[in-house]
Design a protein around this motif. Structure first.
Motif, PDB file in Angstrom:
ATOM      1  N   UNK A  72       3.584  -7.389   0.060  1.00  0.00           N
ATOM      2  CA  UNK A  72       2.370  -6.638  -0.249  1.00  0.00           C
ATOM      3  C   UNK A  72       1.921  -5.899   1.008  1.00  0.00           C
ATOM      4  N   UNK A  73       0.773  -5.267   0.961  1.00  0.00           N
ATOM      5  CA  UNK A  73       0.245  -4.618   2.159  1.00  0.00           C
ATOM      6  C   UNK A  73      -1.206  -4.994   2.369  1.00  0.00           C
TER       7      UNK A  73
ATOM      8  N   UNK B  35      -3.030  -4.311  -0.966  1.00  0.00           N
ATOM      9  CA  UNK B  35      -2.378  -3.344  -1.855  1.00  0.00           C
ATOM     10  C   UNK B  35      -0.901  -3.691  -2.024  1.00  0.00           C
ATOM     11  N   UNK B  36      -0.154  -2.714  -2.504  1.00  0.00           N
ATOM     12  CA  UNK B  36       1.217  -2.914  -2.945  1.00  0.00           C
ATOM     13  C   UNK B  36       2.220  -2.541  -1.853  1.00  0.00           C
ATOM     14  N   UNK B  37       3.485  -2.507  -2.241  1.00  0.00           N
ATOM     15  CA  UNK B  37       4.567  -2.073  -1.356  1.00  0.00           C
ATOM     16  C   UNK B  37       5.611  -1.384  -2.221  1.00  0.00           C
ATOM     17  N   UNK B  38       6.653  -0.806  -1.614  1.00  0.00           N
ATOM     18  CA  UNK B  38       7.715  -0.182  -2.421  1.00  0.00           C
ATOM     19  C   UNK B  38       8.663  -1.168  -3.090  1.00  0.00           C
TER      20      UNK B  38
ATOM     21  N   UNK C 126      -4.252   4.701   2.918  1.00  0.00           N
ATOM     22  CA  UNK C 126      -3.513   5.623   3.789  1.00  0.00           C
ATOM     23  C   UNK C 126      -2.255   6.119   3.103  1.00  0.00           C
ATOM     24  N   UNK C 127      -1.779   7.294   3.536  1.00  0.00           N
ATOM     25  CA  UNK C 127      -0.583   7.878   2.942  1.00  0.00           C
ATOM     26  C   UNK C 127       0.607   6.945   3.093  1.00  0.00           C
ATOM     27  N   UNK C 128       1.449   6.917   2.076  1.00  0.00           N
ATOM     28  CA  UNK C 128       2.672   6.131   2.115  1.00  0.00           C
ATOM     29  C   UNK C 128       3.851   7.098   2.145  1.00  0.00           C
ATOM     30  N   UNK C 129       4.653   7.001   3.185  1.00  0.00           N
ATOM     31  CA  UNK C 129       5.786   7.904   3.316  1.00  0.00           C
ATOM     32  C   UNK C 129       6.916   7.433   2.403  1.00  0.00           C
TER      33      UNK C 129
ATOM     34  N   UNK D 279      -5.201   1.431   8.755  1.00  0.00           N
ATOM     35  CA  UNK D 279      -3.836   1.109   9.142  1.00  0.00           C
ATOM     36  C   UNK D 279      -3.242   0.139   8.127  1.00  0.00           C
ATOM     37  N   UNK D 280      -1.965   0.320   7.836  1.00  0.00           N
ATOM     38  CA  UNK D 280      -1.287  -0.523   6.860  1.00  0.00           C
ATOM     39  C   UNK D 280      -0.373  -1.529   7.569  1.00  0.00           C
ATOM     40  N   UNK D 281      -0.377  -2.763   7.064  1.00  0.00           N
ATOM     41  CA  UNK D 281       0.527  -3.806   7.525  1.00  0.00           C
ATOM     42  C   UNK D 281       1.216  -4.407   6.306  1.00  0.00           C
ATOM     43  N   UNK D 282       2.505  -4.670   6.442  1.00  0.00           N
ATOM     44  CA  UNK D 282       3.219  -5.363   5.363  1.00  0.00           C
ATOM     45  C   UNK D 282       2.971  -6.852   5.494  1.00  0.00           C
ATOM     46  N   UNK D 283       2.851  -7.547   4.369  1.00  0.00           N
ATOM     47  CA  UNK D 283       2.469  -8.961   4.395  1.00  0.00           C
ATOM     48  C   UNK D 283       3.196  -9.746   3.317  1.00  0.00           C
TER      49      UNK D 283
END
Length: 479
Positions: free
Chosen positions: A196-197, A320-323, A397-400, A204-208
């Protein structure tokens, strides 16, 4: 003495005898109490879940004891915050009448009733899963369910699928290990499993990854112990959870997270969003941030456990989510399953309803018992200041992402290194259990499938393949 009534408060004069035309005559359709009772009985069961059908649940609290505000602005994760929760445990493959002590994954689904809306973690008792692409998920579930011709579970179908989808090997090893049958729901870990994020105040986004480590200690059952227990008590885990809480022996789990900065994901050396892989702890250490405790049993199993509905789409600002492909699919499939199984307005049921303020323009639908609060407008956008409006400050924040859309193959075909690492961690007794459990699970499996499985085991470790071969020989001679 209380007067018996029907569902609408109409007093029932006689609840023993149907209304008939004469003592031997046919029934009269005007006997609305009889019709109501029969119609209600026909509808006392809602469709069971396709997976995670049999479950147990309890209420509790999440307590945050560490400051992780540099990672997230979510109020539920701020130090000192105490949040009520409902946790549902479940078996995965079996039907609603399955025995609790079967070799299977266990669901570990938590609903946090936060001040900013409901936050759901829909996890398992393992950190990985069998597949990493949702395209394979329905087919995988078919292999765990009954053969539509024989109506029997098929070990051949399960092993045929697993050996043709070697990304499953990591999860299969866990399933066939000593941890494949937890002694109770209290004596197992829980995992969010997906990546997740977290998003902080600086956007700022961090993966978790989320972990829940049992404070009761890990306890498991062997096949023989489970068989003996099931013969006496098919509801062993349900009974243990309920009775423990009733006695005041409240189960607890330590809440831990793994954190990766958005630009650090490459250091793993593999796709960080691959659900069949773990983040090695030596690369991404666990951070303890709190604990969950279960301290209250349900009052009505059907209302609170059977009708509870969880979805990873339920998030709050700062989480939030992740890819992760599997996560992306579950964001759709879980709410869709609930709308089918329980109804369009399943979110209004007390067990699912948010304890925070809810402002929506969704209206009507079957069994909608909500009070409509939008006095001036039932649509949006509108011109009225007292009507709910969007708040763009909550944009993430934008997700590339890549520029080309196609059906991409997995980023790697490394199916063996993480299962090998897990195998190497096992002691001799655990390895022997693994060999025996795998061999036992292959009863009735075609030889071509067994040979394919042994070929995969050889790539994980020659000791693994050799151990299973010998276990299969022992079973063969025992027969």
């Amino acid at each position: 003495m209380k007067k018996l009534t029907n569902d609408f408060g109409n007093i029932v004069a006689d609840n023993q005898n149907s209304l008939t035309a004469g003592p031997q005559g046919p029934l009269l359709i005007q006997d609305y109490i009889l019709l109501e009772k029969l119609a209600h009985q026909n509808r006392e069961r809602i469709p069971e879940r396709t997976v995670h059908a049999k479950g147990s649940g309890a209420y509790g609290e999440l307590r945050i004891t560490a400051d992780i505000s540099k990672y997230t602005k979510a109020k539920v994760l701020q130090k000192g915050e105490v949040t009520p929760l409902f946790l549902r445990f479940s078996t995965v493959a079996g039907e609603i009448g399955a025995a609790d002590a079967e070799r299977d994954l266990r669901g570990f689904a938590i609903k946090f009733y936060t001040k900013e809306g409901n936050w759901d973690i829909v996890g398992n008792n393992t950190p990985v899963f069998f597949v990493r692409d949702p395209y394979k998920f329905p087919d995988f579930i078919h292999t765990q369910k009954r053969d539509p011709k024989t109506n029997l579970r098929s070990a051949n179908a399960a092993w045929d699928f697993w050996t043709l989808c070697p990304e499953s090997l990591h999860q299969v090893m866990i399933l066939m290990s000593d941890r494949g049958i937890p002694a109770s729901y209290r004596h197992m870990h829980g995992f969010g499993s997906h990546t997740y994020s977290l998003i902080n105040n600086e956007n700022q986004r961090f993966w978790v990854k989320f972990h829940f480590k049992t404070q009761q200690g890990i306890k498991n059952l062997t096949n023989a112990q489970a068989e003996s227990l099931i013969a006496k008590d098919r509801e062993s885990h349900q009974r243990d959870l309920y009775e423990s809480i009733q006695k005041g022996e409240f189960p607890k789990w330590t809440f831990q997270i793994q954190i990766l900065a958005e630009d650090e994901a490459e250091k793993l050396g593999f796709n960080p969003f691959d659900l069949t892989k773990v983040w090695p702890h030596h690369l991404v250490p666990l951070i303890e941030i709190g604990e969950i405790i279960l301290n209250k049993n349900v009052e009505n199993y059907f209302n609170e456990v059977e009708q509870s509905a969880f979805s990873p789409s339920n998030i709050v600002p700062g989480i939030s989510f992740s890819p992760d492909k599997m996560l992306q699919a579950r964001i759709f499939s879980y709410p869709d399953a609930h709308r089918y199984r329980i109804g369009t307005n399943y979110h209004l049921l007390p067990i699912n309803r948010a304890k925070s303020e809810v402002n929506t323009y969704n209206v009507a639908g079957s069994m909608n018992f909500d009070t409509y609060r939008n006095a001036q407008a039932y649509y949006e956008p509108n011109s009225y200041s007292d009507s709910p409006k969007e708040h763009k400050e909550y944009l993430e924040p934008d997700l590339k992402i890549g520029e080309k859309a196609q059906r991409y193959a997995p980023l790697d075909e490394d199916y063996y290194s993480q299962p090998k690492a897990l195998f190497d961690l096992m002691n001799a007794q655990q390895k022997d259990q693994l060999f025996e459990n795998v061999a036992a699970s292959m009863d009735g499996v075609d030889s071509i499938v067994i040979q394919r499985a042994l070929h995969h085991f050889e790539k994980i470790s020659p000791c693994y393949a050799d151990g299973v071969k010998k276990a299969l020989e022992r079973l063969k001679h025992a027969d």
